[in-house]
Scaffold this active site. Structure first.
Site: not given
Ligand code: HBI
Ligand code: FE
Length: 265
Positions: A116, A121, A162, A181
């Site tokens: 993913h 991304h 996303e 994904s």
């Molecule tokens: N941590 N590893 C990871 N990947 C994310 O996409 C992610 C995260 N922590 C917080 C978060 N996304 C969301 O809180 C934010 O997009 C708002």
């Molecule tokens: Fe993501």
């Protein structure tokens, strides 16, 4: 684990079966996305040489990405706290899960894995407009922490990074990682008549909650990546958060009179 939640990727520790699972997911999604993903997504796959077999080594991937747009990819064990996540983005570091899903989770898993995060991304991070948008999002996130507006801002991430769709000469195309994904959602997002496909509007997006346990009921469509950047880096978000605080949310299945609608392809 370090203060910033990063861990070593341990690339040498992946098994042959894990590399083979990456290759299988990669081939499956590229075949489905060929006529469905934005051309910029494929340009990123090429520049970053992501079609080489096996799970990418983040150090080598970061070298290529650094040359393209100054971003790096660093490993984390799973979801990390919001403020830490935003700080990485604000410093042009994309955090990626270092593990790959199990075969019995091939179509659905809860925590973002390397497929993913890297396949979904990273290709667009090779595109300057998108690379800058992601950094701006990280900076905006740090600000939203103190403004207590993360719920609003995370809807922007959700409906663009996303689950975003973009217009192209050949009709709607996918760029959101959550779609790209996922085998099922790749088809659903463009081909199914059920979900609404609505022209992107910043405040409309911030008023729309989302679901994390099923395909989306609505998608937002940007005109281009340059346009996404213009619409989000111009306005000061603080007065927008203040104004939206008094307004009700919009059910993701509902169409508003002002919405610009796009048909399934
Ligand atoms: N941590 N590893 C990871 N990947 C994310 O996409 C992610 C995260 N922590 C917080 C978060 N996304 C969301 O809180 C934010 O997009 C708002
Ligand atoms: Fe993501």
């Amino acid at each position: 684990m370090a203060d910033d939640w990063t861990i070593p990727q341990h690339w040498a520790g992946y098994t042959a079966a894990e590399h083979a699972l990456w290759d299988r997911l990669f081939a499956q999604q590229v075949a489905l996305l060929r006529t469905r993903a934005a051309p910029e997504f494929f340009a990123g796959l090429d520049v970053l040489e992501l079609s080489r077999p096996g799970i990418p080594d983040f150090a080598r991937l970061s070298e290529r990405l650094m040359k393209a747009t100054g971003w790096q990819v660093v490993a984390v064990p799973g979801l990390i706290p919001d403020a830490v996540f935003f700080d990485h983005l604000a410093n042009r570091r994309f955090v990626a899960g270092n593990f790959i899903r199990r075969v019995d989770q091939i179509d659905y898993l809860e925590e973002p894995d390397v497929f993913h995060d890297v396949f979904g991304h990273v290709p667009l991070l090779a595109l300057p407009d998108f690379a800058d948008y992601m950094q701006a999002y990280g900076r905006g996130g740090l600000r939203a922490v103190s403004l207590r507006a993360i719920d609003r801002l995370s809807r922007l991430y959700w409906y663009t990074v996303e689950f975003g769709l973009v217009r192209s000469r050949d009709g709607l195309r996918i760029y959101g990682s959550g779609i790209a994904s996922s085998r099922g959602e790749t088809i659903f997002a463009l081909d199914d008549p059920a979900p609404n496909r609505i022209g992107f509007d910043l405040e409309r997006v911030m008023r729309t909650p989302y679901r994390i346990d099923d395909f989306q009921q609505c998608y937002f469509v940007i005109d281009s990546f340059a346009d996404l950047r213009r619409r989000t880096e111009g306005p000061d978000f603080a007065p927008i958060y203040a104004r939206l605080g008094a307004m009700p949310d919009i059910d993701p299945a509902v169409i508003m009179p002002e919405d610009q609608l796009y048909r399934a392809r």
